[in-house]
Design a protein around this motif. Structure first.
Motif, PDB file in Angstrom:
ATOM      1  N   ALA A   1       0.829  -1.654   0.001  1.00 16.37           N
ATOM      2  CA  ALA A   1      -0.137  -0.242   0.208  1.00 16.37           C
ATOM      3  C   ALA A   1       0.565   1.296  -0.315  1.00 16.37           C
ATOM      4  N   SER A   2       1.869   1.673   0.761  1.00 16.06           N
ATOM      5  CA  SER A   2       2.806   1.809   1.267  1.00 16.06           C
ATOM      6  C   SER A   2       3.432   2.472  -0.265  1.00 16.06           C
ATOM      7  N   PHE A   3       4.238   1.237  -1.164  1.00 19.08           N
ATOM      8  CA  PHE A   3       4.363   1.526  -2.476  1.00 19.08           C
ATOM      9  C   PHE A   3       3.637   1.830  -3.280  1.00 19.08           C
ATOM     10  N   ARG A   4       2.405   1.721  -3.636  1.00 21.86           N
ATOM     11  CA  ARG A   4       1.355   2.420  -4.416  1.00 21.86           C
ATOM     12  C   ARG A   4       1.149   3.861  -4.252  1.00 21.86           C
ATOM     13  N   GLU A   5       1.297   3.953  -2.563  1.00 22.08           N
ATOM     14  CA  GLU A   5       0.664   5.147  -2.825  1.00 22.08           C
ATOM     15  C   GLU A   5       2.272   6.106  -3.246  1.00 22.08           C
ATOM     16  N   LEU A   6       3.510   5.308  -3.111  1.00 23.50           N
ATOM     17  CA  LEU A   6       4.499   6.111  -3.128  1.00 23.50           C
ATOM     18  C   LEU A   6       4.789   6.857  -4.914  1.00 23.50           C
ATOM     19  N   ILE A   7       4.361   5.872  -5.759  1.00 22.12           N
ATOM     20  CA  ILE A   7       3.861   5.708  -7.203  1.00 22.12           C
ATOM     21  C   ILE A   7       2.672   6.855  -7.874  1.00 22.12           C
ATOM     22  N   THR A   8       2.156   6.641  -6.958  1.00 23.07           N
ATOM     23  CA  THR A   8       1.104   7.512  -6.866  1.00 23.07           C
ATOM     24  C   THR A   8       1.298   8.980  -6.879  1.00 23.07           C
ATOM     25  N   HIS A   9       1.674   9.071  -5.851  1.00 18.81           N
ATOM     26  CA  HIS A   9       2.099  10.671  -5.093  1.00 18.81           C
ATOM     27  C   HIS A   9       3.046  11.341  -6.768  1.00 18.81           C
ATOM     28  N   HIS A  10       3.876  10.448  -6.819  1.00 14.58           N
ATOM     29  CA  HIS A  10       4.999  10.395  -7.847  1.00 14.58           C
ATOM     30  C   HIS A  10       4.609  11.410  -9.598  1.00 14.58           C
ATOM     31  N   LYS A  11       3.280  10.131  -9.272  1.00 12.60           N
ATOM     32  CA  LYS A  11       2.990  10.112 -10.864  1.00 12.60           C
ATOM     33  C   LYS A  11       1.920  11.535 -11.148  1.00 12.60           C
ATOM     34  N   GLU A  12       1.650  12.108  -9.623  1.00  6.67           N
ATOM     35  CA  GLU A  12       0.552  13.130  -9.725  1.00  6.67           C
ATOM     36  C   GLU A  12       1.873  14.748  -9.615  1.00  6.67           C
ATOM     37  N   LYS A  13       2.562  14.011  -8.985  1.00  5.13           N
ATOM     38  CA  LYS A  13       3.626  15.981  -9.093  1.00  5.13           C
ATOM     39  C   LYS A  13       3.990  16.215  -7.573  1.00  5.13           C
ATOM     40  N   ARG A  14       3.324  15.404  -6.542  1.00 10.10           N
ATOM     41  CA  ARG A  14       3.016  15.749  -5.343  1.00 10.10           C
ATOM     42  C   ARG A  14       5.471  15.236  -4.615  1.00 10.10           C
ATOM     43  N   ASP A  15       5.345  13.874  -4.881  1.00  9.26           N
ATOM     44  CA  ASP A  15       6.491  14.056  -4.340  1.00  9.26           C
ATOM     45  C   ASP A  15       7.767  13.249  -5.973  1.00  9.26           C
ATOM     46  N   LEU A  16       8.470  13.316  -5.311  1.00 12.49           N
ATOM     47  CA  LEU A  16       9.539  12.409  -6.586  1.00 12.49           C
ATOM     48  C   LEU A  16      10.460  11.356  -5.621  1.00 12.49           C
ATOM     49  N   ALA A  17      10.443  10.602  -6.741  1.00 10.78           N
ATOM     50  CA  ALA A  17      11.268   9.223  -6.137  1.00 10.78           C
ATOM     51  C   ALA A  17      11.859   8.349  -7.981  1.00 10.78           C
ATOM     52  N   TYR A  18      13.239   7.819  -6.731  1.00 12.27           N
ATOM     53  CA  TYR A  18      14.176   7.383  -7.486  1.00 12.27           C
ATOM     54  C   TYR A  18      14.812   6.310  -7.188  1.00 12.27           C
ATOM     55  N   LEU A  19      14.994   5.215  -7.964  1.00 13.96           N
ATOM     56  CA  LEU A  19      16.122   4.264  -7.678  1.00 13.96           C
ATOM     57  C   LEU A  19      17.621   4.116  -8.554  1.00 13.96           C
ATOM     58  N   ILE A  20      18.409   3.500  -7.666  1.00 19.91           N
ATOM     59  CA  ILE A  20      19.556   3.435  -8.265  1.00 19.91           C
ATOM     60  C   ILE A  20      19.541   2.104  -8.765  1.00 19.91           C
ATOM     61  N   PHE A  21      20.038   1.543  -9.791  1.00 17.60           N
ATOM     62  CA  PHE A  21      19.651  -0.483  -9.851  1.00 17.60           C
ATOM     63  C   PHE A  21      21.257  -0.210 -11.011  1.00 17.60           C
ATOM     64  N   ASN A  22      22.281  -1.661 -10.277  1.00 14.34           N
ATOM     65  CA  ASN A  22      22.754  -2.333 -10.722  1.00 14.34           C
ATOM     66  C   ASN A  22      22.340  -3.656 -11.861  1.00 14.34           C
ATOM     67  N   LYS A  23      22.526  -3.485 -13.413  1.00 11.83           N
ATOM     68  CA  LYS A  23      21.297  -4.579 -14.158  1.00 11.83           C
ATOM     69  C   LYS A  23      20.116  -4.043 -13.927  1.00 11.83           C
ATOM     70  N   GLU A  24      19.514  -5.402 -12.808  1.00  8.48           N
ATOM     71  CA  GLU A  24      18.315  -5.100 -12.734  1.00  8.48           C
ATOM     72  C   GLU A  24      17.621  -5.520 -11.747  1.00  8.48           C
ATOM     73  N   GLN A  25      18.060  -5.522 -10.535  1.00  5.53           N
ATOM     74  CA  GLN A  25      18.602  -5.411  -9.316  1.00  5.53           C
ATOM     75  C   GLN A  25      18.821  -4.237  -8.211  1.00  5.53           C
TER      76      GLN A  25
END
Length: 190
Positions: free
Chosen positions: A79-103
């Motif tokens: 539920a928290s992950f979905r909220e983070l993604i939704t808030h990012h799409k709505e431009k209320r939050d910004l969230a980023y990941l760093i990947f090593n290949k697919e990890q």
């Protein structure tokens, strides 16, 4: 590419080796970061599974230190992950990941990048790096990117919290000129 994204890439490129840019705004970022001659992808959070996989790479101590999510409760974490993604799409939050290949090896964010009830922008910053990648410069990179974005967005301040048992993060913040304004004494309820 909008001017804010161009400015961010320009500022980060002065300190870091960045390659293969794509995206068009702070909410749609993708580029490669080269550290120790290895390429790591930096991009916006898009998939719940990436966040779950990031959590799987954290030790129990790191989960305790980086606690915006209840990592061991799949329903609440989801539920928290979905909220983070939704808030990012709505431009209320910004969230980023760093990947090593697919990890996914790093997660960092600015919550509340919109004006509050007093007309101020005071985002809450957070970052976490999985244990096997700590001490390699990813935390400093994430911190620098978040502070650059806050500056570009003309934030009035940045709220950063860290557990008092985490001296590395406290040192990072203080070494960059941030001050301790208080201690929050509460058991976190997520």
């Amino acid at each position: 590419m909008n001017k804010d994204y161009e400015l961010l890439i320009d500022r980060l490129s002065r300190r870091y080796n960045l390659e293969e840019f794509s995206g068009d705004s702070l909410w749609n970022i993708s580029f490669n970061l080269v550290i120790r001659e290895n390429q790591f992808k930096v991009e916006c959070v898009k998939r719940e599974d990436d966040l779950r996989n990031f959590g799987l790479g954290l030790s129990e101590w790191s989960k305790d230190m980086f606690c915006p999510y209840q990592w061991d409760d799949a329903i609440k974490a989801g539920a928290s992950f979905r909220e983070l993604i939704t808030h990012h799409k709505e431009k209320r939050d910004l969230a980023y990941l760093i990947f090593n290949k697919e990890q996914p090896i790093g997660l960092f964010f600015l919550w509340k990048v919109i004006k509050n009830e007093k007309g101020l922008i005071i985002p809450e910053a957070g970052e976490g790096i999985i244990d096997s990648y700590q001490g390699m410069g990813f935390g400093a990179f994430a911190f620098n990117m978040l502070t650059e974005i806050s500056d570009i967005l003309k934030a009035d301040a940045i709220e950063m919290t860290t557990d008092l048992r985490n001296p590395k993060t406290k040192f990072l913040y203080e070494s960059r000129g941030y001050e301790v304004l208080g201690i929050i004494k509460n058991p976190l309820e997520i």
